[in-house]
Design a protein around this motif. Structure first.
Motif, PDB file in Angstrom:
ATOM      1  N   ILE A  88     -13.813   8.215   3.698  1.00 27.35           N
ATOM      2  CA  ILE A  88     -12.817   7.935   2.662  1.00 27.35           C
ATOM      3  C   ILE A  88     -12.058   6.662   3.065  1.00 27.35           C
ATOM      4  CG2 ILE A  88     -11.155   9.524   3.732  1.00 27.35           C
ATOM      5  CD1 ILE A  88     -10.157  10.228   0.950  1.00 27.35           C
ATOM      6  N   PHE A  89     -11.798   5.798   2.074  1.00 28.35           N
ATOM      7  CA  PHE A  89     -11.152   4.505   2.342  1.00 28.35           C
ATOM      8  C   PHE A  89     -10.004   4.311   1.368  1.00 28.35           C
ATOM      9  CE2 PHE A  89     -10.732   0.042   0.993  1.00 28.35           C
ATOM     10  CZ  PHE A  89     -10.444  -0.568   2.216  1.00 28.35           C
ATOM     11  N   TRP A  90      -8.887   3.778   1.876  1.00 28.65           N
ATOM     12  CA  TRP A  90      -7.793   3.390   0.978  1.00 28.65           C
ATOM     13  C   TRP A  90      -6.985   2.249   1.589  1.00 28.65           C
ATOM     14  CZ3 TRP A  90      -7.572   8.103   3.669  1.00 28.65           C
ATOM     15  CH2 TRP A  90      -6.506   8.271   4.538  1.00 28.65           C
ATOM     16  N   TRP A  91      -6.307   1.504   0.692  1.00 23.74           N
ATOM     17  CA  TRP A  91      -5.397   0.431   1.107  1.00 23.74           C
ATOM     18  C   TRP A  91      -4.021   1.037   1.377  1.00 23.74           C
ATOM     19  CZ3 TRP A  91      -7.799  -3.882   2.220  1.00 23.74           C
ATOM     20  CH2 TRP A  91      -8.937  -4.277   1.495  1.00 23.74           C
ATOM     21  N   ASN A  92      -3.433   0.725   2.530  1.00 21.52           N
ATOM     22  CA  ASN A  92      -2.092   1.210   2.859  1.00 21.52           C
ATOM     23  C   ASN A  92      -0.995   0.272   2.361  1.00 21.52           C
ATOM     24  OD1 ASN A  92      -2.779   3.564   4.462  1.00 21.52           O
ATOM     25  ND2 ASN A  92      -3.600   2.114   5.958  1.00 21.52           N
ATOM     26  N   LEU A  93      -1.344  -1.026   2.222  1.00 23.01           N
ATOM     27  CA  LEU A  93      -0.350  -2.028   1.843  1.00 23.01           C
ATOM     28  C   LEU A  93      -0.718  -2.664   0.505  1.00 23.01           C
ATOM     29  CD1 LEU A  93      -0.040  -3.989   5.243  1.00 23.01           C
ATOM     30  CD2 LEU A  93       1.232  -1.954   4.519  1.00 23.01           C
ATOM     31  N   HIS A  94       0.302  -3.075  -0.242  1.00 25.17           N
ATOM     32  CA  HIS A  94       0.062  -3.907  -1.420  1.00 25.17           C
ATOM     33  C   HIS A  94      -0.380  -5.286  -0.941  1.00 25.17           C
ATOM     34  CE1 HIS A  94       1.696  -0.961  -4.173  1.00 25.17           C
ATOM     35  NE2 HIS A  94       2.822  -0.890  -3.488  1.00 25.17           N
ATOM     36  N   ARG A  95      -0.861  -6.121  -1.841  1.00 21.92           N
ATOM     37  CA  ARG A  95      -1.338  -7.462  -1.452  1.00 21.92           C
ATOM     38  C   ARG A  95      -0.215  -8.333  -0.880  1.00 21.92           C
ATOM     39  NH1 ARG A  95      -6.385  -9.332  -2.613  1.00 21.92           N
ATOM     40  NH2 ARG A  95      -7.716  -7.943  -3.812  1.00 21.92           N
ATOM     41  N   SER A 146      -2.201 -12.155  -3.549  1.00 19.57           N
ATOM     42  CA  SER A 146      -2.268 -12.438  -4.982  1.00 19.57           C
ATOM     43  C   SER A 146      -1.310 -13.591  -5.294  1.00 19.57           C
ATOM     44  CB  SER A 146      -1.869 -11.190  -5.765  1.00 19.57           C
ATOM     45  OG  SER A 146      -1.569 -11.517  -7.095  1.00 19.57           O
ATOM     46  N   LEU A 147      -1.513 -14.235  -6.442  1.00 22.47           N
ATOM     47  CA  LEU A 147      -0.563 -15.286  -6.890  1.00 22.47           C
ATOM     48  C   LEU A 147       0.747 -14.647  -7.337  1.00 22.47           C
ATOM     49  CD1 LEU A 147      -2.997 -17.637  -8.852  1.00 22.47           C
ATOM     50  CD2 LEU A 147      -1.978 -18.035  -6.607  1.00 22.47           C
ATOM     51  N   ASN A 148       0.683 -13.355  -7.640  1.00 19.59           N
ATOM     52  CA  ASN A 148       1.889 -12.614  -8.069  1.00 19.59           C
ATOM     53  C   ASN A 148       2.550 -11.980  -6.846  1.00 19.59           C
ATOM     54  OD1 ASN A 148       3.828 -10.965  -9.135  1.00 19.59           O
ATOM     55  ND2 ASN A 148       2.426  -9.742 -10.411  1.00 19.59           N
ATOM     56  N   PRO A 149       3.766 -12.434  -6.465  1.00 16.74           N
ATOM     57  CA  PRO A 149       4.407 -11.906  -5.266  1.00 16.74           C
ATOM     58  C   PRO A 149       4.790 -10.416  -5.375  1.00 16.74           C
ATOM     59  CG  PRO A 149       5.914 -13.345  -6.447  1.00 16.74           C
ATOM     60  CD  PRO A 149       4.579 -13.475  -7.121  1.00 16.74           C
ATOM     61  N   GLU A 150       4.776  -9.902  -6.605  1.00 16.48           N
ATOM     62  CA  GLU A 150       5.123  -8.481  -6.795  1.00 16.48           C
ATOM     63  C   GLU A 150       3.924  -7.564  -6.624  1.00 16.48           C
ATOM     64  OE1 GLU A 150       8.306  -7.510  -7.212  1.00 16.48           O
ATOM     65  OE2 GLU A 150       8.742  -9.641  -6.930  1.00 16.48           O
ATOM     66  N   GLU A 151       2.719  -8.145  -6.561  1.00 14.43           N
ATOM     67  CA  GLU A 151       1.498  -7.317  -6.564  1.00 14.43           C
ATOM     68  C   GLU A 151       1.153  -6.829  -5.150  1.00 14.43           C
ATOM     69  OE1 GLU A 151      -3.206  -7.751  -7.685  1.00 14.43           O
ATOM     70  OE2 GLU A 151      -1.764  -9.059  -8.685  1.00 14.43           O
TER      71      GLU A 151
END
Length: 463
Positions: free
Chosen positions: A412-419, A458-463
């Motif tokens: 199982i794999f998941w991202w812990n942090l946002h970009r 990402s180019l979006n700092p909120e993403e």
């Protein structure tokens, strides 16, 4: 040994029952031979910590899976649903518990001032000791008198003074000259004169609190459903299964079966990630190095009741399979998993009722030991299931409201942090207690540094 009741009784037999027999009056004839043989084996036998841990494991299973103590004592795993008693699972091998077994579990709770559990287990102990007609076996640690003594005080502490008095009076029939119990009887009688008697049933007892009380109900519900909950979640048309290559030439001829379980957080299950031989290699290599798992405690690491398991860390040099797994993880995720950008492979074995309460894999404090590698926070988790279990052991995502059952040989794999590097709160997850079986997993934690071109911002700092 997959059955926690069988495992508990074996640990108890090896730790205390043998000891009691070897040093009993009945063993006098063979005393020297018995004791010298026992002492030779002693170093390899379970310790008191193991026995107490097994007892706590049974109480944890009782709580999380809402198991009836009266059923557990008969070797059955049952809970009451809509007024009906149902079997959660029927293990291939089972064992009933004795009055002394129940006394030991109750005593462990009693010594922690956990009277919610001590009352339930000591009630069963007293019932079984009474049923045995006072017969005593040399391997027993407890007696009917001991069980009555502990149960009476447990009821007193929960406010059930009239029943505490009744049990103390029964105890005096067996031990009329016990000064402490005589004093207790006098004390209980005075209390009943000054305040009206109360009768608290087992259902009225209050379960001990928890640091994760806010998420406990969700955690336990997700554990009980074992991955079969809310079909609406899985009917989302954006969730899918496919044969996945990640554009990597090494996977073109043998793509991996990918199952997207959740989009927020992004959680993926890769079926048949590891072979039986590879799983056995990893378990066998890790076995000698297994130690009690620790958690972050400020800047240091320490053991904790909310994480019960044993773990070992494997470097690439430990076995050729470790390097093969690293390579395959890198191909599937596109990430750089070489140390120090990826931590060494952590192999974990969960014992009786082994679990890990709700937590984040990424660091939530600047002083966390996670930052010791100086490669940033844990950006992703890759967890490999090295074994199957008969029941329990799911991975529950608390805020995302779904759980994933143990799928043997899958990962199982998941991202812990946002970009943007911020922690994803939706990755709060837990390892549910293993009900029946022997759960082994291997964790690969991948850090931010070294992924600059593999996992771009990402180019979006909120993403």
């Amino acid at each position: 040994m997959a059955n926690p009741l069988v495992a508990f009784t074996l640990i108890k037999r090896l730790h205390s029952e043998w000891l009691n027999v070897v040093y009993s009056k009945e063993a006098l004839e063979n005393t020297q031979a018995l004791r010298s043989s026992y002492e030779e084996e002693d170093a390899d036998l379970p310790k008191l910590e193991d026995l107490q841990g097994a007892a706590k494991g049974l109480m944890r299973l009782q709580d999380v899976y809402v198991l009836q103590v009266a059923s557990l004592v008969k070797g059955r795993f049952q809970r009451v649903t809509n007024g009906k008693t149902i079997d959660i699972i029927q293990p291939a091998v089972s064992v009933p518990l004795s009055g002394d077994d129940c006394f030991l579990v109750g005593k462990v709770a009693y010594e922690q001032e956990d009277y919610y559990h001590s009352v339930q287990w000591l009630e069963e102990s007293v019932r079984l000791f009474r049923g045995a007609g006072g017969d005593w076996s040399p391997e027993n640690e407890g007696t009917l008198e001991d069980a009555l003594d502990h149960l009476a005080f447990s009821h007193f502490k929960t406010g059930n003074i009239s029943y505490a008095l009744s049990l103390s009076q029964e105890l005096l029939h067996h031990d009329p000259m016990n000064g402490r119990v005589l004093q207790n009887v006098e004390k209980y009688e005075k209390l009943l004169v000054t305040s009206p008697p109360t009768s608290i049933t087992g259902n009225g007892l209050r379960r001990p609190g928890s640091n994760n009380l806010r998420t406990r109900d969700t955690y336990e519900r997700l554990c009980q459903t074992q991955g079969s909950q809310q079909p609406i979640h899985f009917e989302n048309p954006r969730l899918f299964c496919d044969l996945f290559t990640n554009g990597n030439p090494g996977l073109l001829l043998l793509p991996v079966k990918r199952e997207v379980l959740s989009l927020q957080p992004y959680v993926v299950l890769y079926h048949n990630f590891i072979t039986d031989t590879e799983a056995e290699d990893i378990k066998r290599t890790a076995q000698p190095g297994l130690r009690r798992s620790v958690v972050a405690a400020g800047e240091k690491q320490a053991t904790a009741e909310y994480r019960i398991s044993k773990s070992a860390w494997l470097k690439v040099s430990a076995h050729s399979t470790v390097g093969k797994l690293d390579q395959k993880i890198s191909m599937l995720t596109g990430l750089n998993v070489k140390h120090p950008y990826g931590e060494y492979l952590q192999v974990v074995n969960y014992g009786i009722g082994g679990h890990y309460e709700p937590h984040f894999d990424h660091a939530t404090s600047p002083s966390s030991p996670v930052f010791k590698l100086k490669t940033g926070n844990r950006v992703a988790t890759f967890m490999i299931y090295l074994s199957s279990v008969e029941a329990g052991g799911s991975t529950a995502f608390i805020y995302a409201n779904f759980s994933v059952p143990v799928v043997e040989k899958a990962a199982i794999f998941w991202w812990n942090l946002h970009r943007n590097g911020q922690g994803d709160a939706d990755t709060l997850h837990a390892g549910c207690p293993v009900l029946i079986g022997d759960k082994w997993v291997a964790n690969k934690w991948i850090h931010e540094h070294g992924q600059e071109f593999q996992h771009r911002c990402s180019l979006n700092p909120e993403e």
